[in-house]
Write a protein that holds these residues in place. Structure first.
Motif, short mmCIF file in Angstrom:
data_model
loop_
_atom_site.label_atom_id
_atom_site.label_comp_id
_atom_site.label_asym_id
_atom_site.label_seq_id
_atom_site.Cartn_x
_atom_site.Cartn_y
_atom_site.Cartn_z
N HIS A 115 0.68 -1.27 0.05
CA HIS A 115 0.16 -0.17 0.04
C HIS A 115 0.88 1.24 0.12
O HIS A 115 1.87 1.47 0.28
CB HIS A 115 -0.94 0.14 1.33
CG HIS A 115 -2.11 -0.91 1.21
ND1 HIS A 115 -3.15 -0.82 0.45
CD2 HIS A 115 -2.33 -2.10 1.96
CE1 HIS A 115 -3.86 -1.76 0.47
NE2 HIS A 115 -3.62 -2.82 1.30
N PRO A 116 0.52 2.29 -0.68
CA PRO A 116 1.10 3.72 -0.61
C PRO A 116 1.43 4.11 0.91
O PRO A 116 0.27 3.92 1.46
CB PRO A 116 0.00 4.72 -1.30
CG PRO A 116 -0.58 3.83 -2.26
CD PRO A 116 -0.70 2.36 -1.45
N LEU A 117 2.65 4.68 1.27
CA LEU A 117 2.78 5.13 2.58
C LEU A 117 2.16 6.42 2.60
O LEU A 117 1.53 6.88 3.79
CB LEU A 117 4.14 4.91 2.98
CG LEU A 117 4.55 5.55 4.24
CD1 LEU A 117 4.03 4.77 5.34
CD2 LEU A 117 5.92 5.61 4.48
N LEU A 118 2.46 7.19 1.73
CA LEU A 118 1.66 8.68 1.45
C LEU A 118 1.13 8.90 0.31
O LEU A 118 1.47 8.23 -0.96
CB LEU A 118 3.10 9.68 1.63
CG LEU A 118 2.56 11.05 1.50
CD1 LEU A 118 1.90 11.57 2.86
CD2 LEU A 118 3.80 12.05 1.32
N ARG A 119 -0.12 9.32 0.31
CA ARG A 119 -1.03 9.53 -0.98
C ARG A 119 -1.79 10.83 -0.90
O ARG A 119 -2.47 11.09 0.02
CB ARG A 119 -2.05 8.42 -0.94
CG ARG A 119 -2.97 8.37 -2.28
CD ARG A 119 -3.63 7.17 -2.37
NE ARG A 119 -4.83 7.34 -3.77
CZ ARG A 119 -5.81 7.54 -3.38
NH1 ARG A 119 -6.47 7.91 -2.43
NH2 ARG A 119 -6.55 7.70 -4.55
N ALA A 120 -1.90 11.58 -1.68
CA ALA A 120 -2.59 12.65 -2.13
C ALA A 120 -3.49 12.38 -2.98
O ALA A 120 -3.39 11.65 -4.27
CB ALA A 120 -1.67 13.78 -2.33
N HIS A 121 -4.86 12.70 -2.72
CA HIS A 121 -5.88 12.54 -3.93
C HIS A 121 -6.72 13.74 -4.14
O HIS A 121 -7.14 14.30 -3.18
CB HIS A 121 -6.63 11.18 -3.35
CG HIS A 121 -7.21 11.60 -1.84
ND1 HIS A 121 -8.55 11.92 -1.91
CD2 HIS A 121 -6.63 10.98 -0.71
CE1 HIS A 121 -8.84 12.11 -0.55
NE2 HIS A 121 -7.80 11.56 0.01
N GLY A 122 -6.97 13.82 -5.38
CA GLY A 122 -7.85 14.81 -5.77
C GLY A 122 -7.63 16.39 -5.46
O GLY A 122 -8.41 17.16 -4.84
N ILE A 123 -6.19 16.49 -5.31
CA ILE A 123 -5.86 17.86 -4.60
C ILE A 123 -6.24 18.96 -5.41
O ILE A 123 -5.75 19.17 -6.83
CB ILE A 123 -4.22 17.93 -4.21
CG1 ILE A 123 -3.78 16.73 -3.41
CG2 ILE A 123 -3.93 19.14 -3.94
CD1 ILE A 123 -4.75 16.66 -2.09
N THR A 164 -3.73 13.71 -8.13
CA THR A 164 -3.37 12.40 -7.12
C THR A 164 -2.08 11.80 -7.50
O THR A 164 -1.68 11.66 -8.64
CB THR A 164 -4.71 11.39 -7.70
OG1 THR A 164 -5.73 11.78 -7.22
CG2 THR A 164 -4.34 10.13 -6.98
N ILE A 165 -1.42 11.45 -6.33
CA ILE A 165 0.03 11.12 -6.47
C ILE A 165 0.20 10.20 -5.20
O ILE A 165 -0.13 10.63 -4.17
CB ILE A 165 1.04 12.27 -6.60
CG1 ILE A 165 2.36 11.35 -6.96
CG2 ILE A 165 1.18 13.05 -5.18
CD1 ILE A 165 3.26 12.48 -7.23
N SER A 166 0.98 9.05 -5.11
CA SER A 166 1.34 8.40 -4.01
C SER A 166 2.80 7.98 -4.03
O SER A 166 3.64 7.97 -5.24
CB SER A 166 0.50 7.24 -3.99
OG SER A 166 0.61 6.19 -5.29
N VAL A 167 3.51 7.17 -3.01
CA VAL A 167 4.54 6.71 -3.02
C VAL A 167 4.62 5.86 -1.88
O VAL A 167 4.08 5.74 -0.77
CB VAL A 167 5.81 7.65 -2.76
CG1 VAL A 167 5.56 8.57 -1.18
CG2 VAL A 167 7.23 7.17 -2.58
N ARG A 168 5.26 4.50 -2.40
CA ARG A 168 5.35 3.30 -1.39
C ARG A 168 6.38 3.23 -0.57
O ARG A 168 7.84 3.68 -1.07
CB ARG A 168 4.93 2.09 -2.30
CG ARG A 168 3.64 2.05 -2.93
CD ARG A 168 3.57 0.85 -3.79
NE ARG A 168 2.00 0.46 -4.10
CZ ARG A 168 1.46 1.29 -5.14
NH1 ARG A 168 1.98 2.17 -5.64
NH2 ARG A 168 0.11 1.16 -5.11
#
Length: 250
Positions: free
Chosen positions: A3-11, A25-29
């Motif tokens: 799972h992503p550790l940090l996720r931004a969605h619909g910013i 939307t962006i994420s990093v695992r």
């Protein structure tokens, strides 16, 4: 897949009439190094401000370890493992290099509780970053490349879970970039840290990052491996215009 550790969605972020970020939307695992690139004014630093808590988005949210942290402060995020460097260096110029790293750990306890441990950790990180000889130097006297590495070392002093690196290679020599890349890889591979990297040196990003996200005019323009992004026609147009004689990764 992890799972992503940090996720931004619909910013979404607006500055008056300027729409700086649009439905991003962006994420990093954990263990991943993800690059964030884009032309000047694309919204990269604004997105970092949102991720680190400096700016609250007008719409959308932030999840950290699958928990909503959209309204959490920058201090809370830093103390829970989300660390950031800045496009403009933010070192404590009147302190030594070693003391810059000790200060980063002070929240865990003052002199009676942890000073010796803080200094031991600082020395270990300075060694890993190739900065042993600069431990006693004042941070304000350092050239740009060394100061960039000290800022990275300070972000690592209290072990991070997420590293947000804003143009860490700016002003560095080729040798300094090699050292910086090695330190970032170690943090991702050996410490399972999630790394999100903003950088204008596209060749540096393409070599270091397993995944690249491209922002343009506040939107996600493309996402994929370095090879996929390099070959994307829309990305080449955003960076290079209509000149077919230029290449993206130089």
């Amino acid at each position: 897949m992890t799972h992503p550790l940090l996720r931004a969605h619909g910013i979404d972020v607006r500055f008056g009439g300027v729409h700086a970020l649009r439905d991003v939307t962006i994420s990093v695992r954990p263990g991943e190094i993800c690059g964030l690139i884009g032309p000047n004014g694309a919204g990269k630093t604004t997105l970092f401000d949102v991720l680190s808590g400096i700016r609250r988005p007008d719409a959308g949210g932030i999840e950290y370890a699958e928990t909503d942290i959209t309204r959490r402060s920058p201090v809370w995020r830093a103390r829970h493992g989300i660390r950031r460097t800045f496009q403009r260096q933010q070192l404590f110029r009147q302190l030594t290099v070693a003391d810059n790293l000790v200060v980063a750990q002070e929240w865990r306890g003052g002199p009676r509780r942890g000073a010796r441990g803080h200094r031991e950790r600082a020395a270990a990180v300075l060694h890993a970053c190739g900065l042993d000889a600069l431990a006693g130097s004042y941070a304000g006297a350092l050239p740009v490349g060394q100061a960039r590495m000290v800022e990275l070392a300070r972000a690592l002093a209290d072990p991070p879970r997420v590293l947000l690196l804003d143009e860490p290679a700016s002003g560095t020599t080729a040798e300094e970039r090699r050292r910086l890349a090695a330190v970032v890889r170690h943090a991702a591979d050996e410490e399972n840290c999630a790394v999100l990297l903003v950088e204008h040196n596209v060749a540096f990003v393409m070599e270091l990052c397993s995944r690249v996200v491209v922002l343009d005019l506040g939107r996600v323009l493309a996402e994929g491996t370095a090879a996929e992004v390099r070959a994307d026609a829309a990305v080449r147009e955003a960076y290079l215009g209509s000149d077919p004689g230029r290449v993206l990764d130089t």
